[in-house]
Design a protein around this motif. Structure first.
Motif, PDB file in Angstrom:
ATOM      1  N   ASP A  17     -23.357  51.235  33.907  1.00 12.39           N
ATOM      2  CA  ASP A  17     -22.364  50.718  34.846  1.00 12.39           C
ATOM      3  C   ASP A  17     -21.027  51.354  34.505  1.00 12.39           C
ATOM      4  OD1 ASP A  17     -20.472  49.329  36.317  1.00 12.39           O
ATOM      5  OD2 ASP A  17     -21.344  47.367  35.914  1.00 12.39           O
ATOM      6  N   ILE A  18     -20.639  52.315  35.310  1.00 12.04           N
ATOM      7  CA  ILE A  18     -19.333  52.942  35.135  1.00 12.04           C
ATOM      8  C   ILE A  18     -18.502  52.733  36.403  1.00 12.04           C
ATOM      9  CG2 ILE A  18     -19.963  54.592  33.342  1.00 12.04           C
ATOM     10  CD1 ILE A  18     -20.343  56.683  35.502  1.00 12.04           C
ATOM     11  N   SER A  19     -18.674  51.582  37.005  1.00  8.35           N
ATOM     12  CA  SER A  19     -17.962  51.258  38.241  1.00  8.35           C
ATOM     13  C   SER A  19     -16.480  51.019  37.963  1.00  8.35           C
ATOM     14  CB  SER A  19     -18.579  50.018  38.889  1.00  8.35           C
ATOM     15  OG  SER A  19     -18.504  48.906  38.015  1.00  8.35           O
ATOM     16  N   GLY A  20     -15.675  51.305  38.979  1.00  8.18           N
ATOM     17  CA  GLY A  20     -14.254  51.000  38.935  1.00  8.18           C
ATOM     18  C   GLY A  20     -13.442  51.797  37.937  1.00  8.18           C
ATOM     19  N   ASN A  21     -13.858  53.004  37.622  1.00  8.77           N
ATOM     20  CA  ASN A  21     -13.140  53.826  36.644  1.00  8.77           C
ATOM     21  C   ASN A  21     -12.373  54.989  37.267  1.00  8.77           C
ATOM     22  OD1 ASN A  21     -13.730  52.826  33.837  1.00  8.77           O
ATOM     23  ND2 ASN A  21     -15.783  52.871  34.705  1.00  8.77           N
ATOM     24  N   LEU A  22     -12.408  55.103  38.586  1.00  8.93           N
ATOM     25  CA  LEU A  22     -11.718  56.174  39.307  1.00  8.93           C
ATOM     26  C   LEU A  22     -12.119  57.567  38.829  1.00  8.93           C
ATOM     27  CD1 LEU A  22      -8.191  54.521  39.586  1.00  8.93           C
ATOM     28  CD2 LEU A  22     -10.046  54.497  41.260  1.00  8.93           C
ATOM     29  N   ASN A  45     -15.399  54.439  42.326  1.00 10.53           N
ATOM     30  CA  ASN A  45     -14.854  55.635  41.696  1.00 10.53           C
ATOM     31  C   ASN A  45     -14.388  56.577  42.807  1.00 10.53           C
ATOM     32  OD1 ASN A  45     -15.323  55.451  38.678  1.00 10.53           O
ATOM     33  ND2 ASN A  45     -17.332  54.877  39.459  1.00 10.53           N
ATOM     34  N   SER A  46     -14.210  57.817  42.479  1.00  2.00           N
ATOM     35  CA  SER A  46     -13.864  58.822  43.479  1.00  2.00           C
ATOM     36  C   SER A  46     -14.842  59.988  43.399  1.00  2.00           C
ATOM     37  CB  SER A  46     -12.427  59.313  43.261  1.00  2.00           C
ATOM     38  OG  SER A  46     -11.511  58.273  43.491  1.00  2.00           O
ATOM     39  N   PHE A  47     -16.125  59.666  43.168  1.00  2.00           N
ATOM     40  CA  PHE A  47     -17.135  60.723  43.150  1.00  2.00           C
ATOM     41  C   PHE A  47     -17.132  61.402  44.509  1.00  2.00           C
ATOM     42  CE2 PHE A  47     -19.094  58.196  39.667  1.00  2.00           C
ATOM     43  CZ  PHE A  47     -19.107  59.198  38.716  1.00  2.00           C
ATOM     44  N   LEU A  66     -23.486  53.036  45.112  1.00  2.00           N
ATOM     45  CA  LEU A  66     -22.683  54.242  45.309  1.00  2.00           C
ATOM     46  C   LEU A  66     -21.483  53.999  46.226  1.00  2.00           C
ATOM     47  CD1 LEU A  66     -25.607  56.771  45.880  1.00  2.00           C
ATOM     48  CD2 LEU A  66     -24.252  56.480  43.799  1.00  2.00           C
ATOM     49  N   TYR A  67     -21.288  52.782  46.667  1.00  2.00           N
ATOM     50  CA  TYR A  67     -20.223  52.514  47.635  1.00  2.00           C
ATOM     51  C   TYR A  67     -18.840  52.688  47.002  1.00  2.00           C
ATOM     52  CZ  TYR A  67     -20.280  47.806  45.541  1.00  2.00           C
ATOM     53  OH  TYR A  67     -20.243  46.753  44.665  1.00  2.00           O
ATOM     54  N   GLU A  68     -17.825  52.808  47.856  1.00  2.10           N
ATOM     55  CA  GLU A  68     -16.437  53.028  47.459  1.00  2.10           C
ATOM     56  C   GLU A  68     -16.260  54.319  46.647  1.00  2.10           C
ATOM     57  OE1 GLU A  68     -15.249  49.365  45.532  1.00  2.10           O
ATOM     58  OE2 GLU A  68     -15.003  48.355  47.454  1.00  2.10           O
TER      59      GLU A  68
END
Length: 83
Positions: A17-22, A45-47, A66-68
């Motif tokens: 879980d590496i969500s919300g790390n930009l 993130n901004s993948f 994968l959203y956002e």
């Protein structure tokens, strides 16, 4: 994230879980070849770029978020093979 780093984690990891790390790179294809990974959360993130091909069959992964992100391109047809 590099393929080398992911490769060293791949043997026993069940959840990543590496969500919300930009994070702002492409998604490394090696994330989908981690043999024991059940949960992969990359949201918030901004993948960018396309979603890598998911090996067929992937009988372990049960959750993929994968959203956002800034993803583009076709959704791999093998994504429907996830548990």
């Amino acid at each position: 994230l590099t393929d080398t780093l992911l490769g060293s984690w791949s043997v026993h990891m069940k959840e990543l879980d590496i969500s919300g790390n930009l994070l702002n790179s492409t998604i490394p294809a090696s994330m989908f070849t981690m043999g024991s990974l059940e949960i992969l959360d990359l949201h918030g993130n901004s993948f960018r770029g396309s979603i890598p091909q998911i090996p067929d069959p992937n009988e372990v992964m049960t959750y993929l978020a994968l959203y956002e992100n800034d993803l583009s391109g076709q959704i791999p047809t093998t994504i429907s093979n996830l548990k």
